[in-house]
Scaffold this active site. Structure first.
Site, mmCIF file in Angstrom:
data_model
loop_
_atom_site.group_PDB
_atom_site.id
_atom_site.type_symbol
_atom_site.label_atom_id
_atom_site.label_comp_id
_atom_site.label_asym_id
_atom_site.label_seq_id
_atom_site.Cartn_x
_atom_site.Cartn_y
_atom_site.Cartn_z
ATOM 1 N N MET A 152 0.848 -1.195 0.000
ATOM 2 C CA MET A 152 0.000 0.000 0.000
ATOM 3 C C MET A 152 0.880 1.240 0.000
ATOM 4 S SD MET A 152 -2.988 -1.174 2.704
ATOM 5 C CE MET A 152 -1.849 -1.977 3.854
ATOM 6 N N GLN A 206 7.630 -5.060 -3.964
ATOM 7 C CA GLN A 206 6.797 -4.845 -5.145
ATOM 8 C C GLN A 206 7.359 -3.690 -5.956
ATOM 9 O OE1 GLN A 206 2.785 -2.881 -5.488
ATOM 10 N NE2 GLN A 206 2.113 -4.971 -5.958
ATOM 11 N N CYS A 236 -2.543 -1.715 -9.935
ATOM 12 C CA CYS A 236 -2.826 -0.364 -9.449
ATOM 13 C C CYS A 236 -3.607 0.424 -10.501
ATOM 14 C CB CYS A 236 -1.536 0.369 -9.109
ATOM 15 S SG CYS A 236 -1.816 2.057 -8.509
ATOM 16 N N LYS A 276 0.882 -9.300 -9.076
ATOM 17 C CA LYS A 276 -0.368 -8.908 -8.417
ATOM 18 C C LYS A 276 -1.229 -8.196 -9.445
ATOM 19 C CE LYS A 276 -2.265 -6.814 -4.221
ATOM 20 N NZ LYS A 276 -3.353 -6.017 -4.801
ATOM 21 N N HIS A 309 -6.558 -9.593 -6.939
ATOM 22 C CA HIS A 309 -7.541 -8.682 -6.349
ATOM 23 C C HIS A 309 -8.859 -8.950 -7.071
ATOM 24 C CE1 HIS A 309 -8.516 -4.428 -4.703
ATOM 25 N NE2 HIS A 309 -9.623 -5.120 -4.872
ATOM 26 N N ASN A 349 -7.292 -11.627 -2.679
ATOM 27 C CA ASN A 349 -7.191 -10.278 -2.135
ATOM 28 C C ASN A 349 -8.466 -9.512 -2.486
ATOM 29 O OD1 ASN A 349 -5.644 -7.259 -3.176
ATOM 30 N ND2 ASN A 349 -5.953 -7.819 -1.050
ATOM 31 N N GLY A 350 -8.839 -8.580 -1.625
ATOM 32 C CA GLY A 350 -9.988 -7.728 -1.897
ATOM 33 C C GLY A 350 -11.171 -8.028 -0.997
ATOM 34 N N GLY A 351 -11.581 -7.036 -0.190
ATOM 35 C CA GLY A 351 -12.780 -7.175 0.620
ATOM 36 C C GLY A 351 -12.643 -8.057 1.842
ATOM 37 N N GLY A 372 -5.459 -5.881 3.113
ATOM 38 C CA GLY A 372 -4.908 -4.551 2.917
ATOM 39 C C GLY A 372 -5.106 -3.639 4.103
#
Length: 515
Positions: A152, A206, A236, A276, A309, A349-351, A372
């Site tokens: 992040m 990353q 991103c 990613k 993601h 990943n995500g939520g 995250g």
């Protein structure tokens, strides 16, 4: 005694023994490395076809010769092939030969390769058998990346990762994304961008970029810092990155380039590489299009780990924050990838905002779970339960007071180290804001800290002036397992929505076989 033996005396002999010991340690021991090669089944398949085992490399010939000697594999490989350019993980075409080469990437570009004209059989074998690189996924001295903290920007910096490692010993930590150009142009100031404590392992770097030369140089410069994996950002959606920068999620529109980039990155490091990404971009969001991306990148490069993601990205000018909320989550795409690409490793990943949700995803078969902002905003409750809940470690009894005492040693050793008050006390305190999330006194402590920034010179003095806002009962209580008996079915239900199985297009198959 031969000429080589006569030249090795005293310290030289010890140095050679140390090198051989290092090679044995790094590759799991001489015997175990041979067993790794033979256990995959490819060697028997080669022998049944009457073919030769070959070590294929794009490095100088002396490199594989030395490595093979150290690993005592002289009788295993019958020939060494040296090629120019990046190695392709499935098919190589040797100049002057019509025979395709199938190879299995191993550390330091040593690969087990075979040559045959039976291209259809090559493809079938590769699809049905695990690649050897699967056995080298991750760094052996650490537990697998079952749980990781997402990269992040301006959040997962060195200070946060230092604090996070004090709480969890096993979570995999990602750096914030570093543009390859930043690393290259800051070559004389790399410690500020790439440096980290050895206690921080396992940690993943990353990087972002779309210039192959800069990606190669950046990876090369970063390799000396000892990261455990190199990850390429293909997810991103920021206009500065995916728009003007022409990288990030926009790279998903060009999987062939991503494969080439991953080859370049892998050629300049000896640790695993990963990607990613999102599940799609704008109207390029079908499951088959996602699979095309995964298939092309994994079949044309050494990439075996993808962090997914589970939202698509919208490049219509909305903010990165909205891109984390507006596109719907499609976990069914993630679980379908597990079905359709059994040889690869996928992290979801995500939520995912709690340890219960991470555990639920894992229970439904997720290889790994990446969290995250929840791991930042509520670091104590989430990271504090990772080792016990995800990795099965016994409770450590760690308290927040102990974390602060250890973090204080780090903070006061680095405050202002780069000049111009960088990093500042504010920079060093920022990661602690999630340590007392939801606790009594948290708001008062933040206000006191904000005032103390103006006159305190050390982290210790700032904490002495402000910490009384937090009750002792909060500071001295170990983390509490938030386990709930409530069934979390967000992942189980998604498995009932799986799209039809992915099928490789015939023309793509042929292109790969004769690439």
């Amino acid at each position: 005694m031969n000429d080589r033996e006569r030249l090795i005396t005293g310290d030289d002999q010890e140095e050679e023994e140390d090198d051989e010991e290092e090679a044995g340690r790094r590759y799991g021991g001489h015997g175990s490395f041979r067993r790794l090669l033979e256990s995959n089944g490819v060697c028997k398949w080669v022998e049944d076809l009457g073919l030769k085992r070959a070590a294929v490399t794009n490095a100088p010939r002396s490199n594989p010769e030395l490595l093979i000697s150290m690993l005592k594999l002289q009788d295993f490989f019958e020939v060494i092939l040296t090629l120019k350019g990046p190695l392709r993980p499935i098919v190589l075409s040797i100049k002057g030969s019509n025979q395709p080469q199938i190879c299995y990437i191993l550390p330091s570009s040593l690969v087990c390769g075979i040559s045959t004209t039976k291209s259809r059989k090559l493809y079938t074998y590769n699809q049905k058998h695990q690649r050897l690189s699967n056995f080298t996924m991750g760094v052996e001295q650490y537990l697998p990346p079952w749980f990781s903290v997402a990269p992040m920007m301006e959040w997962t910096d060195n200070h946060y990762r230092t604090m996070a490692r004090l709480i969890s010993k096993h979570a995999w930590l990602y750096t914030e994304m570093l543009a390859a150009e930043t690393i290259v142009y800051q070559e004389k100031n790399l410690d500020r961008f790439l440096g980290f404590s050895p206690d921080q392992h396992p940690v993943v770097l990353q990087i972002g970029g779309s210039n192959l030369e800069n990606l190669a140089k950046a990876t090369q410069l970063a390799s000396s810092y000892g990261y455990d994996e190199i990850n390429l950002n293909c997810g991103c959606p920021s206009p500065k990155v995916a728009g003007h920068g022409c990288f990030g999620v926009s790279l998903m529109l060009d999987p062939e380039f991503v494969a080439e980039a991953m080859n370049v990155i892998a050629a300049n490091t000896d640790v695993p590489v990963s990607v990613k990404c999102r599940i799609g971009v704008d109207d390029r969001d079908s499951y088959n299009e996602l699979c095309d991306f995964i298939y092309k990148v994994s079949s044309q490069s050494p990439t075996r780990h993808f962090i997914i993601h589970s939202r698509k990205a919208l490049l219509n000018g909305i903010s990165p924050a909205d891109n984390r909320k507006i596109p719907p989550l499609k976990y069914e795409y993630y679980y379908a990838l597990l079905r359709d690409f059994p040889d690869l490793r996928f992290t979801i990943n995500g939520g995912i905002n709690s340890i219960d949700e991470a555990r639920a995803a894992q229970n439904e078969g997720a290889h790994g779970v990446m969290v995250g902002r929840a791991a930042y905003n509520n670091s104590w409750a989430l990271l504090g339960n990772v080792d016990t809940t995800i990795y099965g470690a016994p409770p450590s009894g760690l308290t927040r007071r102990q974390v602060l005492e250890k973090y204080q040693v780090y903070a006061d050793s680095v405050v202002g180290i780069y000049g111009n008050n960088k990093p500042s006390l504010r920079d060093l305190v920022k990661p602690l804001y999630g340590l007392f999330w939801g606790e009594h006194g948290n708001g008062v402590w933040k206000r006191k800290a904000d005032s103390a920034f103006h006159h305190c010179k050390t982290f210790k003095s700032l904490m002495e002036e402000t910490i009384m806002a937090i009750p002792d009962s909060v500071l001295d209580s170990p983390v509490v397992d938030p386990y709930s008996t409530t069934c979390i079915d967000k992942f189980a239900s998604s498995k009932n929505l799986l799209p039809p199985p992915y099928t490789v297009k015939e023309e793509e198959e042929e292109q790969l076989l004769y690439a």
